[in-house]
Design a protein around this motif. Structure first.
Motif, mmCIF file in Angstrom:
data_model
loop_
_atom_site.group_PDB
_atom_site.id
_atom_site.type_symbol
_atom_site.label_atom_id
_atom_site.label_comp_id
_atom_site.label_asym_id
_atom_site.label_seq_id
_atom_site.Cartn_x
_atom_site.Cartn_y
_atom_site.Cartn_z
ATOM 1 N N ASN A 1 0.831 -1.195 0.000
ATOM 2 C CA ASN A 1 0.000 0.000 0.000
ATOM 3 C C ASN A 1 0.869 1.250 0.000
ATOM 4 O O ASN A 1 0.591 2.207 -0.720
ATOM 5 C CB ASN A 1 -0.919 -0.023 1.224
ATOM 6 C CG ASN A 1 -1.933 1.089 1.215
ATOM 7 O OD1 ASN A 1 -2.143 1.752 0.218
ATOM 8 N ND2 ASN A 1 -2.558 1.310 2.348
ATOM 9 N N ARG B 1 -3.222 1.773 -2.875
ATOM 10 C CA ARG B 1 -4.207 1.013 -2.111
ATOM 11 C C ARG B 1 -4.678 -0.250 -2.835
ATOM 12 O O ARG B 1 -4.818 -1.302 -2.223
ATOM 13 C CB ARG B 1 -5.396 1.922 -1.833
ATOM 14 C CG ARG B 1 -6.403 1.317 -0.923
ATOM 15 C CD ARG B 1 -7.412 2.344 -0.463
ATOM 16 N NE ARG B 1 -7.703 3.336 -1.472
ATOM 17 C CZ ARG B 1 -8.918 3.595 -1.935
ATOM 18 N NH1 ARG B 1 -9.944 2.966 -1.460
ATOM 19 N NH2 ARG B 1 -9.101 4.512 -2.855
ATOM 20 N N LYS B 2 -4.918 -0.161 -4.128
ATOM 21 C CA LYS B 2 -5.402 -1.341 -4.855
ATOM 22 C C LYS B 2 -4.353 -2.449 -4.888
ATOM 23 O O LYS B 2 -4.672 -3.624 -4.732
ATOM 24 C CB LYS B 2 -5.805 -0.962 -6.278
ATOM 25 C CG LYS B 2 -7.048 -0.135 -6.337
ATOM 26 C CD LYS B 2 -7.419 0.173 -7.763
ATOM 27 C CE LYS B 2 -8.659 1.035 -7.810
ATOM 28 N NZ LYS B 2 -9.014 1.400 -9.169
ATOM 29 N N SER C 1 -4.529 -6.293 -3.201
ATOM 30 C CA SER C 1 -4.521 -7.419 -4.145
ATOM 31 C C SER C 1 -3.157 -8.114 -4.134
ATOM 32 O O SER C 1 -3.020 -9.242 -3.667
ATOM 33 C CB SER C 1 -4.877 -6.936 -5.552
ATOM 34 O OG SER C 1 -3.956 -5.955 -5.985
#
Length: 101
Positions: free
Chosen positions: A58, A63-64, A68
């Motif tokens: 992150n 954030r994505k 993931s």
């Protein structure tokens, strides 16, 4: 009071002259108990790699990617730590690398 000051001065001056060789051989740090402790910590706390990698990804990638790629990488690291922990748990009595643990 004067006697105490003289004793303290004598001890302070002698402490600079006195030295002992407390060096241990390099192999003494790596013992079977340290290997056992490393194995148990890898087994018990290896799952902490998942939230650790989420936070690191992150911070680095966003954030994505954190939620993931961080989860995938953390799970991979968790399984590797579990494998290393089990290996070291079963072989903690045997020196593995150049006669050390």
């Amino acid at each position: 009071m004067k006697k105490l000051l003289v004793i303290a001065t004598v001890f302070a001056s002698l402490s600079g002259l006195v030295s002992a060789d407390i060096q241990a051989p390099p192999g003494s740090d790596y013992t079977s108990t340290r290997k056992l402790g490393r194995a148990l910590s890898n087994i018990m706390y290896g799952f902490m790699e998942i939230p650790e990698q989420i936070v690191r990804k992150n911070d680095e990638l966003g954030r994505k990617a954190g939620y993931s790629y961080g989860v995938v990488d953390g799970t991979s690291r968790t399984l590797r730590r579990l494998g290393y922990g089990l290996y070291e748990l079963f072989t903690f009595t045997c020196p593995t690398y150049r006669g050390t643990f």
